[in-house]
Design a protein around this motif. Structure first.
Motif, PDB file in Angstrom:
ATOM      1  N   ARG A  31     -10.200 -18.126 -34.179  1.00  0.00           N
ATOM      2  CA  ARG A  31     -10.988 -19.363 -34.208  1.00  0.00           C
ATOM      3  C   ARG A  31     -10.985 -20.081 -32.866  1.00  0.00           C
ATOM      4  O   ARG A  31     -11.582 -21.165 -32.727  1.00  0.00           O
ATOM      5  N   TYR A  32     -10.288 -19.513 -31.902  1.00  0.00           N
ATOM      6  CA  TYR A  32     -10.062 -20.214 -30.629  1.00  0.00           C
ATOM      7  C   TYR A  32     -11.377 -20.579 -29.921  1.00  0.00           C
ATOM      8  O   TYR A  32     -11.603 -21.742 -29.577  1.00  0.00           O
ATOM      9  N   ASP A  33     -12.242 -19.609 -29.724  1.00  0.00           N
ATOM     10  CA  ASP A  33     -13.473 -19.872 -28.963  1.00  0.00           C
ATOM     11  C   ASP A  33     -14.355 -20.897 -29.677  1.00  0.00           C
ATOM     12  O   ASP A  33     -14.878 -21.822 -29.050  1.00  0.00           O
ATOM     13  N   TRP A  47     -16.664 -27.378 -17.319  1.00  0.00           N
ATOM     14  CA  TRP A  47     -15.392 -27.459 -16.590  1.00  0.00           C
ATOM     15  C   TRP A  47     -15.025 -26.113 -15.967  1.00  0.00           C
ATOM     16  O   TRP A  47     -14.546 -26.049 -14.836  1.00  0.00           O
ATOM     17  N   ARG A  48     -15.273 -25.040 -16.730  1.00  0.00           N
ATOM     18  CA  ARG A  48     -14.947 -23.716 -16.162  1.00  0.00           C
ATOM     19  C   ARG A  48     -15.856 -23.409 -14.977  1.00  0.00           C
ATOM     20  O   ARG A  48     -15.417 -22.808 -13.996  1.00  0.00           O
ATOM     21  N   ARG A  49     -17.105 -23.827 -15.064  1.00  0.00           N
ATOM     22  CA  ARG A  49     -18.013 -23.624 -13.920  1.00  0.00           C
ATOM     23  C   ARG A  49     -17.482 -24.379 -12.702  1.00  0.00           C
ATOM     24  O   ARG A  49     -17.473 -23.855 -11.584  1.00  0.00           O
ATOM     25  N   ALA A  68      -5.221 -16.315 -14.723  1.00  0.00           N
ATOM     26  CA  ALA A  68      -3.923 -16.291 -15.419  1.00  0.00           C
ATOM     27  C   ALA A  68      -4.008 -17.137 -16.690  1.00  0.00           C
ATOM     28  O   ALA A  68      -4.750 -18.119 -16.738  1.00  0.00           O
ATOM     29  N   CYS A  69      -3.233 -16.764 -17.713  1.00  0.00           N
ATOM     30  CA  CYS A  69      -3.343 -17.410 -19.038  1.00  0.00           C
ATOM     31  C   CYS A  69      -4.805 -17.347 -19.467  1.00  0.00           C
ATOM     32  O   CYS A  69      -5.395 -18.342 -19.883  1.00  0.00           O
ATOM     33  N   ALA A  70      -5.362 -16.170 -19.350  1.00  0.00           N
ATOM     34  CA  ALA A  70      -6.819 -15.993 -19.436  1.00  0.00           C
ATOM     35  C   ALA A  70      -7.373 -16.117 -20.843  1.00  0.00           C
ATOM     36  O   ALA A  70      -8.590 -16.286 -21.004  1.00  0.00           O
ATOM     37  N   ALA A  92      -5.244 -12.079 -17.127  1.00  0.00           N
ATOM     38  CA  ALA A  92      -3.880 -11.788 -17.606  1.00  0.00           C
ATOM     39  C   ALA A  92      -3.449 -12.817 -18.649  1.00  0.00           C
ATOM     40  O   ALA A  92      -3.624 -14.024 -18.453  1.00  0.00           O
ATOM     41  N   ASP A  93      -2.886 -12.339 -19.731  1.00  0.00           N
ATOM     42  CA  ASP A  93      -2.403 -13.229 -20.789  1.00  0.00           C
ATOM     43  C   ASP A  93      -1.312 -12.494 -21.561  1.00  0.00           C
ATOM     44  O   ASP A  93      -1.311 -11.263 -21.607  1.00  0.00           O
ATOM     45  N   PHE A  94      -0.379 -13.252 -22.127  1.00  0.00           N
ATOM     46  CA  PHE A  94       0.673 -12.562 -22.883  1.00  0.00           C
ATOM     47  C   PHE A  94       0.362 -12.446 -24.373  1.00  0.00           C
ATOM     48  O   PHE A  94       1.180 -11.931 -25.124  1.00  0.00           O
ATOM     49  N   SER A  95      -0.812 -12.936 -24.789  1.00  0.00           N
ATOM     50  CA  SER A  95      -1.236 -12.696 -26.174  1.00  0.00           C
ATOM     51  C   SER A  95      -2.274 -11.580 -26.170  1.00  0.00           C
ATOM     52  O   SER A  95      -3.437 -11.780 -25.782  1.00  0.00           O
ATOM     53  N   ALA A 115      -2.115  -7.406 -20.064  1.00  0.00           N
ATOM     54  CA  ALA A 115      -1.090  -8.084 -20.851  1.00  0.00           C
ATOM     55  C   ALA A 115       0.038  -8.454 -19.898  1.00  0.00           C
ATOM     56  O   ALA A 115       0.717  -7.570 -19.365  1.00  0.00           O
ATOM     57  N   ALA A 116       0.196  -9.731 -19.624  1.00  0.00           N
ATOM     58  CA  ALA A 116       1.191 -10.139 -18.629  1.00  0.00           C
ATOM     59  C   ALA A 116       1.603 -11.590 -18.835  1.00  0.00           C
ATOM     60  O   ALA A 116       0.788 -12.437 -19.207  1.00  0.00           O
ATOM     61  N   ASP A 117       2.868 -11.838 -18.591  1.00  0.00           N
ATOM     62  CA  ASP A 117       3.418 -13.196 -18.643  1.00  0.00           C
ATOM     63  C   ASP A 117       3.240 -13.845 -17.271  1.00  0.00           C
ATOM     64  O   ASP A 117       3.639 -13.263 -16.249  1.00  0.00           O
ATOM     65  N   THR A 118       2.649 -15.019 -17.240  1.00  0.00           N
ATOM     66  CA  THR A 118       2.404 -15.708 -15.967  1.00  0.00           C
ATOM     67  C   THR A 118       3.713 -16.029 -15.240  1.00  0.00           C
ATOM     68  O   THR A 118       3.718 -16.194 -14.016  1.00  0.00           O
ATOM     69  N   LEU A 119       4.802 -16.107 -15.969  1.00  0.00           N
ATOM     70  CA  LEU A 119       6.082 -16.410 -15.318  1.00  0.00           C
ATOM     71  C   LEU A 119       6.715 -15.170 -14.684  1.00  0.00           C
ATOM     72  O   LEU A 119       7.671 -15.282 -13.924  1.00  0.00           O
ATOM     73  N   VAL A 133      -6.413 -20.824 -13.264  1.00  0.00           N
ATOM     74  CA  VAL A 133      -5.772 -20.998 -14.573  1.00  0.00           C
ATOM     75  C   VAL A 133      -6.507 -22.130 -15.291  1.00  0.00           C
ATOM     76  O   VAL A 133      -6.576 -23.244 -14.765  1.00  0.00           O
ATOM     77  N   ALA A 134      -7.040 -21.850 -16.477  1.00  0.00           N
ATOM     78  CA  ALA A 134      -7.712 -22.896 -17.247  1.00  0.00           C
ATOM     79  C   ALA A 134      -6.904 -23.192 -18.498  1.00  0.00           C
ATOM     80  O   ALA A 134      -6.684 -22.299 -19.328  1.00  0.00           O
ATOM     81  N   PHE A 135      -6.465 -24.408 -18.638  1.00  0.00           N
ATOM     82  CA  PHE A 135      -5.735 -24.856 -19.821  1.00  0.00           C
ATOM     83  C   PHE A 135      -4.531 -23.965 -20.124  1.00  0.00           C
ATOM     84  O   PHE A 135      -4.194 -23.745 -21.292  1.00  0.00           O
ATOM     85  N   GLY A 136      -3.913 -23.486 -19.067  1.00  0.00           N
ATOM     86  CA  GLY A 136      -2.778 -22.577 -19.239  1.00  0.00           C
ATOM     87  C   GLY A 136      -1.464 -23.146 -18.762  1.00  0.00           C
ATOM     88  O   GLY A 136      -0.439 -23.010 -19.440  1.00  0.00           O
TER      89      GLY A 136
HETATM   90  C1  LIG Z   1      -5.371 -22.844 -24.182  1.00  0.00           C
HETATM   91  S1  LIG Z   1      -5.421 -21.152 -23.875  1.00  0.00           S
HETATM   92  C2  LIG Z   1      -6.491 -21.045 -22.481  1.00  0.00           C
HETATM   93  C3  LIG Z   1      -7.230 -19.757 -22.448  1.00  0.00           C
HETATM   94  C4  LIG Z   1      -8.313 -19.673 -21.393  1.00  0.00           C
HETATM   95  N1  LIG Z   1      -7.784 -19.804 -20.068  1.00  0.00           N
HETATM   96  C5  LIG Z   1      -9.410 -20.689 -21.627  1.00  0.00           C
HETATM   97  O1  LIG Z   1      -9.821 -21.351 -20.679  1.00  0.00           O
HETATM   98  O2  LIG Z   1      -9.884 -20.807 -22.742  1.00  0.00           O
HETATM   99  C6  LIG Z   1      -3.844 -20.847 -23.161  1.00  0.00           C
HETATM  100  C7  LIG Z   1      -3.568 -19.368 -22.999  1.00  0.00           C
HETATM  101  O3  LIG Z   1      -2.392 -19.256 -22.205  1.00  0.00           O
HETATM  102  C8  LIG Z   1      -1.647 -18.170 -22.683  1.00  0.00           C
HETATM  103  N2  LIG Z   1      -0.277 -18.341 -22.194  1.00  0.00           N
HETATM  104  C9  LIG Z   1       0.559 -19.379 -22.411  1.00  0.00           C
HETATM  105  N3  LIG Z   1       1.719 -19.173 -21.775  1.00  0.00           N
HETATM  106  C10 LIG Z   1       1.607 -17.992 -21.126  1.00  0.00           C
HETATM  107  C11 LIG Z   1       2.465 -17.247 -20.298  1.00  0.00           C
HETATM  108  N4  LIG Z   1       3.700 -17.649 -20.000  1.00  0.00           N
HETATM  109  N5  LIG Z   1       2.014 -16.068 -19.801  1.00  0.00           N
HETATM  110  C12 LIG Z   1       0.765 -15.615 -20.094  1.00  0.00           C
HETATM  111  N6  LIG Z   1      -0.084 -16.272 -20.901  1.00  0.00           N
HETATM  112  C13 LIG Z   1       0.324 -17.453 -21.405  1.00  0.00           C
HETATM  113  C14 LIG Z   1      -1.831 -18.208 -24.189  1.00  0.00           C
HETATM  114  O4  LIG Z   1      -1.560 -16.971 -24.800  1.00  0.00           O
HETATM  115  C15 LIG Z   1      -3.291 -18.626 -24.304  1.00  0.00           C
HETATM  116  O5  LIG Z   1      -4.135 -17.507 -24.406  1.00  0.00           O
END
Ligand SMILES: C[S@@+](CC[C@H](N)C(=O)[O-])C[C@H]1O[C@@H](n2cnc3c(N)ncnc32)[C@H](O)[C@@H]1O
Length: 244
Positions: A31-33, A47-49, A68-70, A92-95, A115-119, A133-136
């Motif tokens: 349901r995210y999108d 905002w993304r633009r 990142a956190c894509a 890249a995102d960890f979900s 598939a990657a953790d931003t940290l 990074v948007a909302f990440g």
């Molecule tokens: C609010 S969403 C934003 C998604 C996208 N950037 C957007 O603009 O819609 C936050 C995303 O960050 C990811 N996220 C949060 N912490 C993270 C981490 N440490 N490493 C990678 N992804 C992460 C989540 O899985 C989620 O998909």
């Protein structure tokens, strides 16, 4: 729509919190999108633009860029669709579920999910010509470490752009915004996503996240020069940037 980490107990360590964040996004992914566009009245696209406009990709149109956190890859796709863009974008995102839903959209072939953790990004130093990074970053369990990791994977001269929610400062607008963000949005988010808490933590996390001036200091402290920011839509969101 940006979501905050679920509440953690004082004993919960960073890896527990990361797991909670990942599980929360994985749960609400289908349901995210829809909620993103619905709850922001479609303004999130604008905002993304604006974020991509700030990246400076035109200097290296055939370069390699990181989102990142894509999540579902909207920001990566926004860059990849730009006229004249001839490079690649790693989203890249960890979900894995968020990425998978992104890949199912009609994305340009130049967007690659990872598939990657931003940290702990699995990329060598200086690999990218720009990062976004948007909302990440608000969801990172360690903001400073996340920004430092983004700095590490950028080549010298490359730009970082961070899009994040913030709180409007003009009191009349702030009151209206708080009513929507703290009262209505959690109700709608819960009803549509079926997740009991995710859309309540969203306003809570925005309240506790550093204000734009403070985030600017974090960007500077992570090693970015010429940092700056601008407010969007009356201060509902902010765009930060800096050069590696
Ligand atoms: C609010 S969403 C934003 C998604 C996208 N950037 C957007 O603009 O819609 C936050 C995303 O960050 C990811 N996220 C949060 N912490 C993270 C981490 N440490 N490493 C990678 N992804 C992460 C989540 O899985 C989620 O998909």
């Amino acid at each position: 729509m940006t979501l905050a980490p679920p509440a953690s107990t004082p004993k919960a360590d960073s890896s527990d919190q990361r797991r909670s964040v990942r599980e929360m996004f994985t749960a609400i992914a289908p349901r995210y999108d829809f909620l993103n566009h619905f709850l922001s009245l479609g303004i999130d696209r604008r905002w993304r633009r604006a974020a991509v406009d700030r990246l400076g990709w035109e200097a290296r149109p055939a370069g390699l860029y990181l989102d990142a956190c894509a999540g579902t890859l909207d920001l990566a796709a926004e860059l990849a669709r730009r006229r004249g863009f001839a490079g690649r974008v790693v989203g890249a995102d960890f979900s894995a579920r968020m990425l998978k839903l992104g890949v199912m959209k009609a994305l340009p072939g130049s967007v690659r999910p990872a598939a990657a953790d931003t940290l702990e990004l699995p990329f060598p130093d200086g690999r990218f010509d720009g990062a976004m990074v948007a909302f990440g970053v608000r969801n990172l369990t360690d903001l400073g470490a996340g920004l430092a990791e983004l700095a590490r994977v950028l080549r010298p001269g490359a730009r970082l752009v961070v899009l994040e929610f913030t709180t409007p400062v003009w009191a009349p607008f702030r009151a209206l915004y708080h009513f929507y963000f703290r009262r209505l949005l959690p109700l709608i988010g819960r009803a549509v996503s079926g997740h009991p808490t995710a859309y309540s933590y969203l306003p809570a996390s925005v309240s506790s996240f550093p204000a734009p001036e403070q985030l600017l200091n974090h960007v500077r402290a992570a090693g970015f020069r010429d940092p700056g920011y601008s407010l969007l839509t009356g201060g509902v969101a902010a765009l930060h940037w800096g050069t590696r």
